[in-house]
Write a protein that holds these residues in place. Structure first.
Motif, PDB file in Angstrom:
ATOM      1  N   ILE A 171       0.856  -1.194   0.000  1.00 26.12           N
ATOM      2  CA  ILE A 171       0.000   0.000   0.000  1.00 26.12           C
ATOM      3  C   ILE A 171       0.891   1.244   0.000  1.00 26.12           C
ATOM      4  O   ILE A 171       1.758   1.390   0.861  1.00 26.12           O
ATOM      5  CB  ILE A 171      -0.949   0.025   1.221  1.00 26.12           C
TER       6      ILE A 171
ATOM      7  N   ILE B  70       1.254   7.163   3.835  1.00 29.20           N
ATOM      8  CA  ILE B  70       1.200   5.903   4.580  1.00 29.20           C
ATOM      9  C   ILE B  70       1.720   4.820   3.642  1.00 29.20           C
ATOM     10  O   ILE B  70       1.247   4.704   2.506  1.00 29.20           O
ATOM     11  CB  ILE B  70      -0.239   5.559   5.044  1.00 29.20           C
TER      12      ILE B  70
ATOM     13  N   ILE C 205       2.719   0.691   3.451  1.00 31.36           N
ATOM     14  CA  ILE C 205       2.669  -0.627   4.090  1.00 31.36           C
ATOM     15  C   ILE C 205       3.278  -1.645   3.137  1.00 31.36           C
ATOM     16  O   ILE C 205       2.959  -1.667   1.947  1.00 31.36           O
ATOM     17  CB  ILE C 205       1.202  -1.065   4.387  1.00 31.36           C
TER      18      ILE C 205
ATOM     19  N   ILE D 245       6.707   0.887  12.071  1.00 29.73           N
ATOM     20  CA  ILE D 245       6.605  -0.397  12.772  1.00 29.73           C
ATOM     21  C   ILE D 245       7.298  -1.448  11.915  1.00 29.73           C
ATOM     22  O   ILE D 245       7.021  -1.551  10.720  1.00 29.73           O
ATOM     23  CB  ILE D 245       5.128  -0.805  13.001  1.00 29.73           C
TER      24      ILE D 245
ATOM     25  N   VAL E 133       5.314  -0.934   8.492  1.00 29.74           N
ATOM     26  CA  VAL E 133       4.346   0.168   8.429  1.00 29.74           C
ATOM     27  C   VAL E 133       5.134   1.455   8.586  1.00 29.74           C
ATOM     28  O   VAL E 133       5.928   1.588   9.519  1.00 29.74           O
ATOM     29  CB  VAL E 133       3.297   0.055   9.566  1.00 29.74           C
TER      30      VAL E 133
ATOM     31  N   LEU F 210      -5.179   4.540  16.943  1.00 38.94           N
ATOM     32  CA  LEU F 210      -4.805   3.571  15.903  1.00 38.94           C
ATOM     33  C   LEU F 210      -4.651   2.169  16.474  1.00 38.94           C
ATOM     34  O   LEU F 210      -4.977   1.186  15.820  1.00 38.94           O
ATOM     35  CB  LEU F 210      -3.480   3.988  15.260  1.00 38.94           C
ATOM     36  N   SER F 211      -4.123   2.086  17.716  1.00 44.49           N
ATOM     37  CA  SER F 211      -3.915   0.767  18.302  1.00 44.49           C
ATOM     38  C   SER F 211      -5.235   0.162  18.778  1.00 44.49           C
ATOM     39  O   SER F 211      -5.275  -0.962  19.248  1.00 44.49           O
ATOM     40  CB  SER F 211      -2.923   0.843  19.453  1.00 44.49           C
TER      41      SER F 211
ATOM     42  N   ILE G 289     -12.788  -0.064  11.695  1.00 42.86           N
ATOM     43  CA  ILE G 289     -12.618  -0.287  10.257  1.00 42.86           C
ATOM     44  C   ILE G 289     -13.851  -0.979   9.666  1.00 42.86           C
ATOM     45  O   ILE G 289     -14.292  -0.647   8.573  1.00 42.86           O
ATOM     46  CB  ILE G 289     -11.351  -1.132   9.983  1.00 42.86           C
TER      47      ILE G 289
ATOM     48  N   LEU H 156      -8.224   2.416   4.633  1.00 46.33           N
ATOM     49  CA  LEU H 156      -8.817   1.622   5.717  1.00 46.33           C
ATOM     50  C   LEU H 156      -8.034   0.329   5.946  1.00 46.33           C
ATOM     51  O   LEU H 156      -7.837  -0.084   7.086  1.00 46.33           O
ATOM     52  CB  LEU H 156     -10.287   1.312   5.403  1.00 46.33           C
ATOM     53  N   LEU H 157      -7.564  -0.271   4.864  1.00 43.09           N
ATOM     54  CA  LEU H 157      -6.758  -1.490   4.990  1.00 43.09           C
ATOM     55  C   LEU H 157      -5.435  -1.168   5.686  1.00 43.09           C
ATOM     56  O   LEU H 157      -4.996  -1.899   6.574  1.00 43.09           O
ATOM     57  CB  LEU H 157      -6.516  -2.094   3.598  1.00 43.09           C
ATOM     58  N   ALA H 158      -4.828  -0.037   5.312  1.00 39.94           N
ATOM     59  CA  ALA H 158      -3.558   0.377   5.921  1.00 39.94           C
ATOM     60  C   ALA H 158      -3.743   0.626   7.415  1.00 39.94           C
ATOM     61  O   ALA H 158      -2.924   0.193   8.240  1.00 39.94           O
ATOM     62  CB  ALA H 158      -3.040   1.636   5.235  1.00 39.94           C
ATOM     63  N   LEU H 159      -4.848   1.293   7.783  1.00 38.97           N
ATOM     64  CA  LEU H 159      -5.099   1.569   9.204  1.00 38.97           C
ATOM     65  C   LEU H 159      -5.362   0.271   9.958  1.00 38.97           C
ATOM     66  O   LEU H 159      -4.955   0.117  11.109  1.00 38.97           O
ATOM     67  CB  LEU H 159      -6.287   2.523   9.354  1.00 38.97           C
ATOM     68  N   ASP H 160      -6.028  -0.664   9.296  1.00 37.01           N
ATOM     69  CA  ASP H 160      -6.332  -1.953   9.909  1.00 37.01           C
ATOM     70  C   ASP H 160      -5.040  -2.730  10.170  1.00 37.01           C
ATOM     71  O   ASP H 160      -4.859  -3.297  11.254  1.00 37.01           O
ATOM     72  CB  ASP H 160      -7.244  -2.753   8.963  1.00 37.01           C
ATOM     73  N   ILE H 161      -4.141  -2.748   9.186  1.00 38.19           N
ATOM     74  CA  ILE H 161      -2.855  -3.454   9.346  1.00 38.19           C
ATOM     75  C   ILE H 161      -2.049  -2.792  10.456  1.00 38.19           C
ATOM     76  O   ILE H 161      -1.461  -3.465  11.301  1.00 38.19           O
ATOM     77  CB  ILE H 161      -2.071  -3.467   8.006  1.00 38.19           C
ATOM     78  N   THR H 162      -2.051  -1.453  10.477  1.00 36.97           N
ATOM     79  CA  THR H 162      -1.303  -0.723  11.518  1.00 36.97           C
ATOM     80  C   THR H 162      -1.841  -1.087  12.902  1.00 36.97           C
ATOM     81  O   THR H 162      -1.075  -1.374  13.829  1.00 36.97           O
ATOM     82  CB  THR H 162      -1.433   0.801  11.292  1.00 36.97           C
ATOM     83  N   ARG H 163      -3.168  -1.077  13.010  1.00 42.93           N
ATOM     84  CA  ARG H 163      -3.787  -1.392  14.302  1.00 42.93           C
ATOM     85  C   ARG H 163      -3.430  -2.819  14.741  1.00 42.93           C
ATOM     86  O   ARG H 163      -3.070  -3.050  15.892  1.00 42.93           O
ATOM     87  CB  ARG H 163      -5.318  -1.246  14.199  1.00 42.93           C
TER      88      ARG H 163
END
Lengths: 188, 122
Positions: free
Chosen positions: A38, A73, A75, A133, A144, A158-159, A167, B96-103
């Protein structure tokens, strides 16, 4: 004039260090069975944030607020069939980039074959300039890299500590937004 | 009978070679016919010239360009809007996928830390 040239030349490596070249991690994925890649730069983030904002809802607003200060961002995630299919030394380019003075490693957690590292880029005013990360598990490697201004509270969000962003409901909102867009098109 | 045939022949030749004057309005008729033919051949040419003259006028070009633009612009805008919407939807999915992976990664790290601290406590 000479001084300006020298200063510009000295500033070049610093400017180059501002962003990490993710192509240097490509070797990691040679034997992977699945990979997720990503790349969301500033423009794409604005586009996504605007679209989510239009979907409405509290979660959408939270995501929008979180994303507004970000520049990018990135990933990269690779999954492997079994242990030993990647070389952890291939993560070195990222580690050496993050070991620069301005980045701080706040977490290093090792558990058997799994290693997690969290790096933060402190900024003035108690804000963060970025989060990275690096998670190297036996059969999965995930990187990340969040570039841009965010508050420590955003990291907590976020955590998932505060249950935000959700989500799942966001994806639901996204589907609703798509339906609405299609309806508008039909009406047009 | 044999002597009469040349006489008849002579007469026929004389008849054929006799000068015959045209009718008095012959010249006028020929001129009128020629004028009519010329007019008939000129008629389509003059029409073409009119068409060419119209297309040479800048105003006509401007109107034609305006009509073409008016037809093309809404199509272009609609196509651009559709493409941007598609990009925005795709960017939102990726975000949303990026935020999900981060979380997920943050939670995994937290769980690892908790596990390690429990082991240390024991």
């Amino acid at each position: 004039m000479k001084n300006i040239l020298i200063m510009a030349l000295l500033a070049l490596p610093l400017a180059a260090q501002d962003s990490f070249d993710f192509k240097t991690l490509d070797k990691l994925g040679t034997n992977s069975k699945n990979h997720t890649n990503i790349t969301l730069d500033g423009d794409m983030l604005k586009l996504a944030s605007g679209f989510l904002g239009a979907a409405g809802g509290k979660d959408a607003t939270d995501v929008k607020n979180l994303v507004d200060g970000l520049k990018g961002i990135y990933i990269r995630s690779w999954e492997f069939r079994r242990k030993g299919l990647y070389n952890s030394a291939d993560l070195e380019p990222l580690r050496s980039y993050l070991k620069q003075a301005k980045w701080t490693r706040v977490v290093e957690s090792k558990d058997e074959d799994d290693l997690s590292e969290i790096y933060l880029l402190p900024q003035s005013g108690g804000k963060l300039g970025g989060v990275a990360i690096v998670a190297a598990e036996a059969t999965q490697v995930t990187v990340v890299y969040i570039n841009g201004s965010l508050r420590p509270e955003d990291l907590a969000k976020l955590s998932g500590n505060m249950g935000i962003p959700d989500i799942g409901s966001q994806l639901g909102n996204l589907k609703n937004a798509e339906k609405n867009t299609e309806k508008h098109k039909e009406e047009d | 009978m044999a002597f009469e045939e040349p006489v008849e022949f002579e007469k026929a030749v004389k008849r054929a070679l006799r000068q015959e004057l045209p009718p008095p309005d012959f010249a006028a008729k020929v001129l009128a016919r020629a004028a009519a033919l010329e007019a008939a051949t000129r008629a389509p040419q003059s029409g073409k010239m009119i068409v060419l003259a119209v297309w040479r006028k800048p105003a006509v070009w401007a109107i034609a360009a305006g009509i073409t633009l008016a037809a093309l612009i809404p199509t272009g805008i609609s196509e651009y809007r559709h493409r941007r919407e598609h990009q925005a939807r795709e960017a939102s999915r990726q975000l949303l996928l990026a935020l999900d992976i981060t979380r997920l990664q943050l939670q995994k790290t937290k769980q690892r830390l908790q596990k390690v601290s429990k082991q240390n406590a024991l």
